[in-house]
Design a protein around this motif. Structure first.
Motif, PDB file in Angstrom:
ATOM      1  N   ARG A  61      36.332  54.438  36.594  1.00 19.36           N
ATOM      2  CA  ARG A  61      36.103  53.525  37.531  1.00 19.36           C
ATOM      3  C   ARG A  61      36.672  52.242  37.012  1.00 19.36           C
ATOM      4  NH1 ARG A  61      35.615  51.773  42.622  1.00 19.36           N
ATOM      5  NH2 ARG A  61      33.765  50.922  43.146  1.00 19.36           N
ATOM      6  N   ASN A  62      37.435  51.564  37.838  1.00 20.89           N
ATOM      7  CA  ASN A  62      37.936  49.962  37.495  1.00 20.89           C
ATOM      8  C   ASN A  62      36.605  49.267  37.409  1.00 20.89           C
ATOM      9  OD1 ASN A  62      40.656  50.852  36.837  1.00 20.89           O
ATOM     10  ND2 ASN A  62      41.172  50.575  39.349  1.00 20.89           N
ATOM     11  N   ARG A  63      36.407  48.310  36.312  1.00 23.52           N
ATOM     12  CA  ARG A  63      35.514  47.458  36.241  1.00 23.52           C
ATOM     13  C   ARG A  63      35.816  46.323  35.694  1.00 23.52           C
ATOM     14  NH1 ARG A  63      30.146  49.040  37.106  1.00 23.52           N
ATOM     15  NH2 ARG A  63      29.601  51.091  37.497  1.00 23.52           N
ATOM     16  N   CYS A  64      35.275  45.121  36.033  1.00 28.86           N
ATOM     17  CA  CYS A  64      35.546  43.867  35.634  1.00 28.86           C
ATOM     18  C   CYS A  64      35.161  43.671  33.976  1.00 28.86           C
ATOM     19  CB  CYS A  64      34.799  42.681  36.233  1.00 28.86           C
ATOM     20  SG  CYS A  64      34.683  41.108  35.739  1.00 28.86           S
ATOM     21  N   ARG A  69      31.364  44.497  36.939  1.00 30.69           N
ATOM     22  CA  ARG A  69      31.434  44.724  38.456  1.00 30.69           C
ATOM     23  C   ARG A  69      32.410  45.474  38.797  1.00 30.69           C
ATOM     24  NH1 ARG A  69      29.698  42.109  43.183  1.00 30.69           N
ATOM     25  NH2 ARG A  69      31.213  42.237  45.004  1.00 30.69           N
ATOM     26  N   PRO A  70      31.891  46.743  39.684  1.00 32.62           N
ATOM     27  CA  PRO A  70      33.123  47.607  40.067  1.00 32.62           C
ATOM     28  C   PRO A  70      33.642  47.479  41.404  1.00 32.62           C
ATOM     29  CG  PRO A  70      30.864  48.512  40.760  1.00 32.62           C
ATOM     30  CD  PRO A  70      30.617  47.052  39.894  1.00 32.62           C
ATOM     31  N   ARG A  71      33.284  46.442  42.235  1.00 30.59           N
ATOM     32  CA  ARG A  71      33.814  46.251  43.332  1.00 30.59           C
ATOM     33  C   ARG A  71      34.625  44.709  43.294  1.00 30.59           C
ATOM     34  NH1 ARG A  71      30.971  49.146  47.797  1.00 30.59           N
ATOM     35  NH2 ARG A  71      30.310  50.814  46.848  1.00 30.59           N
ATOM     36  N   GLY A  72      35.537  44.461  44.363  1.00 34.74           N
ATOM     37  CA  GLY A  72      36.199  43.502  44.084  1.00 34.74           C
ATOM     38  C   GLY A  72      37.207  43.137  43.124  1.00 34.74           C
ATOM     39  N   PHE A  73      37.827  44.177  42.512  1.00 35.36           N
ATOM     40  CA  PHE A  73      38.252  44.213  41.286  1.00 35.36           C
ATOM     41  C   PHE A  73      39.924  43.834  41.280  1.00 35.36           C
ATOM     42  CE2 PHE A  73      40.745  46.564  37.933  1.00 35.36           C
ATOM     43  CZ  PHE A  73      40.109  46.130  36.779  1.00 35.36           C
ATOM     44  N   ARG A  75      43.335  44.318  39.896  1.00 33.67           N
ATOM     45  CA  ARG A  75      43.905  45.415  38.462  1.00 33.67           C
ATOM     46  C   ARG A  75      44.910  44.379  37.735  1.00 33.67           C
ATOM     47  NH1 ARG A  75      45.236  51.199  39.644  1.00 33.67           N
ATOM     48  NH2 ARG A  75      43.692  51.708  41.745  1.00 33.67           N
ATOM     49  N   SER A  80      36.851  40.859  38.446  1.00 30.94           N
ATOM     50  CA  SER A  80      36.337  40.852  39.535  1.00 30.94           C
ATOM     51  C   SER A  80      36.867  39.524  40.352  1.00 30.94           C
ATOM     52  CB  SER A  80      34.912  41.326  39.657  1.00 30.94           C
ATOM     53  OG  SER A  80      34.090  40.142  39.056  1.00 30.94           O
ATOM     54  N   ARG A  81      36.547  39.456  41.635  1.00 30.89           N
ATOM     55  CA  ARG A  81      37.295  38.206  42.306  1.00 30.89           C
ATOM     56  C   ARG A  81      35.901  37.033  41.878  1.00 30.89           C
ATOM     57  NH1 ARG A  81      33.127  37.773  46.380  1.00 30.89           N
ATOM     58  NH2 ARG A  81      32.011  39.833  46.819  1.00 30.89           N
TER      59      ARG A  81
END
Length: 101
Positions: A61-64, A69-73, A75, A80-81
């Protein structure tokens, strides 16, 4: 901040994916090759299924990098945002300024 267990689980998946990448690619190539006999391709498919599930790249999973944080990432920046906005507000990201209109 994400749970430490979630971040560590993801790191473990990254290590496994890296370790088994060559073997998985080799078995996939054998399984896809239409020139080979069916039983040989099926054997390669069984060996592929016997590998650990977490060694598949799709399980990572792409994480910050900062918060986990896994969402709003993003690349390109690997963060994250929210972390990006905090760093931008502090002037840590070159060329990025807070927008107001």
């Amino acid at each position: 901040m994400a749970k430490k267990a979630s971040v560590e689980r993801n790191r473990k998946r990254e290590r496994l994916a890296q370790r088994y990448a060559a073997k998985r690619e080799q078995l996939k190539a054998i399984a896809r090759d239409q020139e080979l006999p069916v039983d040989e391709r099926f054997a390669a498919q069984l060996k592929l299924a016997a590998l650990p599930r977490n060694s598949a790249v799709t399980r990572v999973r792409n994480r910050c990098e900062i918060t986990g944080r896994p969402r709003g990432f993003y690349r390109k920046l690997r963060m994250s945002r929210i972390a990006l906005r905090q760093l931008a507000s502090q002037g840590m990201v070159p060329g990025m300024v807070k927008s107001s209109w």
